[in-house]
Design an enzyme around this catalytic site. Structure first.
Site, short mmCIF file in Angstrom:
data_model
loop_
_atom_site.label_atom_id
_atom_site.label_comp_id
_atom_site.label_asym_id
_atom_site.label_seq_id
_atom_site.Cartn_x
_atom_site.Cartn_y
_atom_site.Cartn_z
N ASN A 160 0.86 -1.18 0.00
CA ASN A 160 0.00 0.00 0.00
C ASN A 160 0.89 1.24 0.00
OD1 ASN A 160 -1.91 1.99 0.39
ND2 ASN A 160 -2.37 1.44 2.51
N TRP A 161 0.98 1.89 -1.15
CA TRP A 161 1.86 3.06 -1.27
C TRP A 161 1.26 4.30 -0.60
CZ3 TRP A 161 4.89 3.72 -6.49
CH2 TRP A 161 5.75 2.64 -6.65
N LYS A 162 -0.02 4.25 -0.25
CA LYS A 162 -0.69 5.40 0.38
C LYS A 162 -0.50 6.65 -0.52
CE LYS A 162 -0.21 3.20 4.84
NZ LYS A 162 0.01 3.36 6.30
N HIS A 201 -9.45 0.99 5.47
CA HIS A 201 -8.18 1.18 6.15
C HIS A 201 -8.38 2.13 7.33
CE1 HIS A 201 -4.00 2.34 6.86
NE2 HIS A 201 -3.64 1.27 6.17
N GLU A 238 -6.78 4.57 8.33
CA GLU A 238 -6.59 5.98 7.99
C GLU A 238 -7.83 6.55 7.32
OE1 GLU A 238 -1.83 5.13 7.53
OE2 GLU A 238 -3.05 5.43 5.73
N GLU A 285 -4.94 -4.84 10.80
CA GLU A 285 -3.94 -3.80 11.00
C GLU A 285 -4.22 -3.07 12.31
OE1 GLU A 285 -1.98 -2.44 6.99
OE2 GLU A 285 -3.78 -1.30 7.40
N GLY A 335 2.89 2.27 10.90
CA GLY A 335 3.87 3.34 10.72
C GLY A 335 4.61 3.73 11.97
N SER A 369 3.66 -2.11 10.41
CA SER A 369 5.12 -2.12 10.60
C SER A 369 5.75 -3.46 10.23
CB SER A 369 5.47 -1.73 12.04
OG SER A 369 5.08 -0.40 12.30
N GLY A 371 3.02 -1.21 4.26
CA GLY A 371 3.00 0.21 3.97
C GLY A 371 4.33 0.70 3.46
N GLY A 372 5.06 1.41 4.32
CA GLY A 372 6.30 2.06 3.92
C GLY A 372 7.32 1.14 3.29
#
Length: 247
Positions: free
Chosen positions: A10-12, A93, A95, A163, A169, A207, A228-229
């Site tokens: 997920n590049w967000k 999600h 967010e 999640e 993150g 994470s 994610g990241g």
């Protein structure tokens, strides 16, 4: 038969056309990855990414509207994602739930729209730190599953991603026991909602890194990860993919 493993990135709200070079590197390093690989970039990158990767990896959106079309400025319909090459869409999600006030009812409506358009919905659930500390985790996850999964969900059109909000993150991850407890609950809970519940893929997200991926993938009922990241860099995501393939 165990569900097919899935490594989803997920590049967000990150990346641009120059970042597509990371996908070239990823594919070159893992031409036969040993699991399904999915990238969900910002919507503006879906078309150029599809043109670049073809069928080497799957692509997905990060959200869709519950309606098929209409006066919804700034939103994207599930069919539009499908039209530019998406096969998946992330829904619910944390967010989106926090920043846009999305409810379980709204997530279920979006998932139904995704199914109607031929997309696989990745439905996200997870507790906040306060809910974890209050001992409410299992109740929260059960309620989110019950409210967010629409009628007609199957293993073919639905993936569930756990999640924990407090791990996204932050560099923090739950213990293996905590992850196992939630994934076990999800598998049991799905049996009352999905006919082929044993085949629904359950992802862990929060994470996930090359250093902890193998440990996470050894946990029962963890069929992959929503990353994610670490999915933004080919070396990091490639290491996670390799760990999943070896699990």
């Amino acid at each position: 038969m165990a569900p097919r493993k899935l490594a989803a990135g997920n590049w967000k709200m990150n990346g641009n056309r120059a970042a597509l070079a990371e996908i070239d590197t990823l594919i070159a390093a893992h031409p036969v990855p040993g699991c399904e690989v999915l990238i969900c970039p910002p919507a503006v990158l879906l078309h150029p990414m599809k043109a670049r990767v073809g069928d080497a990896i799957a692509l997905g959106g990060q959200d869709c509207h519950a309606k098929a079309s209409g006066a919804h400025t700034g939103d994207i319909a599930a069919a539009q994602l499908k039209d530019v090459g998406a096969a998946y869409v992330i829904l619910g999600h944390s967010e989106r739930r926090a920043d846009h006030g999305e409810t379980d009812v709204a997530v279920a409506a979006k998932a139904a729209a995704a199914h109607a358009a031929g997309l696989t919905a990745i439905i996200c659930v997870g507790e906040t730190e306060a809910q974890r500390d209050a001992g409410e985790t299992l109740d929260v996850i059960a309620a989110q599953l019950d409210g967010s999964i629409p009628d007609g969900a199957t293993a073919a059109n639905t993936v569930i991603a756990y999640e924990p909000v407090w791990a996204i993150g932050t560099g923090r991850t739950p213990t293996t026991g905590q992850i196992a407890e939630v994934h076990g609950l999800m598998r049991e809970r799905l049996a009352g909602k999905v006919a082929d519940a044993a085949q629904v893929r359950l992802l862990y997200g929060g994470s996930v890194k090359p250093g902890n991926a193998a440990e996470i993938f050894a946990i029962p009922h963890v069929d992959g990860a929503l990353v994610g990241g670490a999915s933004l860099k080919a070396d990091d995501f490639g290491a996670i993919i390799a760990a999943l393939a070896a699990a």
